[in-house]
Design a protein around this motif. Structure first.
Motif, mmCIF file in Angstrom:
data_model
loop_
_atom_site.group_PDB
_atom_site.id
_atom_site.type_symbol
_atom_site.label_atom_id
_atom_site.label_comp_id
_atom_site.label_asym_id
_atom_site.label_seq_id
_atom_site.Cartn_x
_atom_site.Cartn_y
_atom_site.Cartn_z
ATOM 1 N N THR A 140 49.694 34.470 32.550
ATOM 2 C CA THR A 140 49.806 34.557 34.006
ATOM 3 C C THR A 140 48.462 34.946 34.615
ATOM 4 O O THR A 140 47.568 35.466 33.917
ATOM 5 N N LEU A 141 48.334 34.736 35.915
ATOM 6 C CA LEU A 141 47.109 35.121 36.618
ATOM 7 C C LEU A 141 46.879 36.625 36.525
ATOM 8 O O LEU A 141 45.744 37.085 36.371
ATOM 9 N N ARG A 142 47.949 37.375 36.624
ATOM 10 C CA ARG A 142 47.800 38.828 36.564
ATOM 11 C C ARG A 142 47.237 39.264 35.221
ATOM 12 O O ARG A 142 46.368 40.131 35.130
ATOM 13 N N LYS A 143 47.731 38.661 34.132
ATOM 14 C CA LYS A 143 47.232 39.023 32.798
ATOM 15 C C LYS A 143 45.787 38.572 32.610
ATOM 16 O O LYS A 143 45.001 39.248 31.929
ATOM 17 N N LEU A 144 45.427 37.447 33.221
ATOM 18 C CA LEU A 144 44.033 37.018 33.166
ATOM 19 C C LEU A 144 43.135 38.009 33.913
ATOM 20 O O LEU A 144 42.001 38.275 33.498
ATOM 21 N N GLU A 145 43.642 38.567 35.019
ATOM 22 C CA GLU A 145 42.895 39.599 35.748
ATOM 23 C C GLU A 145 42.713 40.843 34.872
ATOM 24 O O GLU A 145 41.652 41.477 34.888
ATOM 25 N N VAL A 146 43.745 41.186 34.103
ATOM 26 C CA VAL A 146 43.648 42.324 33.185
ATOM 27 C C VAL A 146 42.596 42.048 32.117
ATOM 28 O O VAL A 146 41.769 42.921 31.786
ATOM 29 N N LEU A 147 42.605 40.820 31.586
ATOM 30 C CA LEU A 147 41.608 40.445 30.581
ATOM 31 C C LEU A 147 40.197 40.609 31.131
ATOM 32 O O LEU A 147 39.321 41.189 30.479
ATOM 33 N N LEU A 148 39.960 40.112 32.347
ATOM 34 C CA LEU A 148 38.624 40.205 32.938
ATOM 35 C C LEU A 148 38.218 41.653 33.175
ATOM 36 O O LEU A 148 37.056 42.026 32.967
ATOM 37 N N ALA A 149 39.168 42.468 33.626
ATOM 38 C CA ALA A 149 38.861 43.885 33.850
ATOM 39 C C ALA A 149 38.472 44.561 32.543
ATOM 40 O O ALA A 149 37.531 45.371 32.503
ATOM 41 N N THR A 184 37.812 33.350 34.839
ATOM 42 C CA THR A 184 36.973 33.569 36.022
ATOM 43 C C THR A 184 37.047 32.382 36.965
ATOM 44 O O THR A 184 37.218 32.537 38.182
ATOM 45 N N ASP A 185 36.930 31.178 36.398
ATOM 46 C CA ASP A 185 36.997 29.964 37.221
ATOM 47 C C ASP A 185 38.383 29.765 37.818
ATOM 48 O O ASP A 185 38.521 29.385 38.995
ATOM 49 N N VAL A 186 39.405 30.016 37.011
ATOM 50 C CA VAL A 186 40.783 29.810 37.472
ATOM 51 C C VAL A 186 41.122 30.752 38.621
ATOM 52 O O VAL A 186 41.677 30.341 39.650
ATOM 53 N N ILE A 187 40.783 32.026 38.459
ATOM 54 C CA ILE A 187 41.111 33.010 39.496
ATOM 55 C C ILE A 187 40.323 32.739 40.772
ATOM 56 O O ILE A 187 40.854 32.849 41.883
ATOM 57 N N LYS A 188 39.052 32.369 40.629
ATOM 58 C CA LYS A 188 38.262 32.022 41.812
ATOM 59 C C LYS A 188 38.852 30.800 42.517
ATOM 60 O O LYS A 188 38.981 30.763 43.745
#
Length: 304
Positions: A10-19, A77-81
């Motif tokens: 999910t997008l939220r988990k990808l945000e966690v990964l980036l953090a 990074t690209d997906v969230i942007k």
């Protein structure tokens, strides 16, 4: 058939990964995201399950990113942007809470009303860029319905299921004459006494033009209109220059006070304009428009 993405990704988990990739620490990542350390650990583990490959290797109590984690982080990074840009573009296409707002206005409201409103909205929402679009009532109403402007400060339009309007203040229509004219010394003006006088007026579509026509309809004669113009300031210049008389709203009284005198009309001709803020009803919950409405109400406590 479309590629199906595992529901664990999910997008939220990808945000966690980036953090985590940025901080390199579970506790710091949790602090940045305002969640618990356990939530960060679970999200990273869930991502590994969804990806079906190892993203981290354990060294003691530390999680060290693998090459796969770096690849996924670049993609994330690209997906969230892209998603953030898409959300912003979608909301802007709907005119909802964009960072730019086009405010329509009558020319006559730029004397005091518009500056007060623009300053107020800047104080309330500093990030919001306001653009002013001037025109007649008819122009502004058309642009509002077409989505070319977000809101309009203008005379209250006829009831319309598409338009929401908030009344702000009322303004009276006056007889405008050069300061040295005999009419300027009268207590009030009976328009029937001006049957042979030349008049200047705004073009059709302006609410002041409509008031002009209504007044002379009551007076029961057609005025001798020698010129029509597209803005109220040019109209006042024509009056001060002696080209003709006009009917003008009281809000312009101070513009050419030393050259143009506004005299009340006799009671049978007295007309009032109701000035308000109008916007599309489907956008009534837009935070920008709610802020604009609040600013307008505050600014209009004293009529401009």
């Amino acid at each position: 058939m479309r590629n199906r993405i595992n529901e664990e990704i999910t997008l939220r988990k990808l945000e966690v990964l980036l953090a985590y990739m940025e901080t390199g620490n579970l506790a710091k990542a949790a602090e940045a995201l305002d969640v618990s350390t356990v939530s960060v650990h679970r999200a990273l583990h869930s991502l590994e399950e969804g990806m079906r490959c190892a993203l981290f290797r354990h060294e003691g109590r530390n999680l060290l990113p693998t090459e796969a984690a770096h690849v996924l982080a670049d993609v994330a990074t690209d997906v969230i942007k892209a998603m953030a840009d898409g959300i912003r573009a979608t909301r802007q296409a709907a005119g909802y809470s964009a960072d730019h707002m086009k405010i329509g206005s009558l020319y006559s409201l730029t004397i005091r009303t518009v500056p007060d409103v623009v300053i107020g909205i800047k104080v309330r929402r500093p990030e919001l860029q306001a653009e002013l679009v001037l025109g007649s009532n008819a122009d502004l109403l058309f642009k509002l319905k077409q989505g070319a402007i977000d809101a309009a400060l203008m005379a209250m339009p006829e009831p319309d299921p598409e338009i929401e309007s908030i009344a702000l203040f009322e303004d009276e229509i006056y007889f405008a004459a050069p300061a040295d004219s005999p009419y300027a010394r009268q207590a009030s003006i009976d328009l029937r006494q001006c049957r042979d006088e030349p008049f200047v007026t705004l073009s059709e579509g302006f609410i002041t033009y409509q008031g002009f026509m209504d007044a002379f309809r009551i007076a029961d004669f057609t005025p001798n209109v020698v010129m029509k113009v597209g803005d109220i300031f040019s109209l006042m210049n024509l009056v001060s220059g002696g080209v003709g008389y006009a009917l003008l709203p009281g809000r312009v009284r101070d513009v050419f006070a030393h050259k143009v005198t506004l005299v009340p009309l006799s009671s049978q001709y007295r007309l009032r304009q109701t000035i308000g803020l109008s916007f599309l009803r489907r956008r009534e919950r837009d935070p920008n428009l709610l802020a604009l409405a609040a600013v307008c109400r505050l600014a209009m406590r004293v009529p401009s």
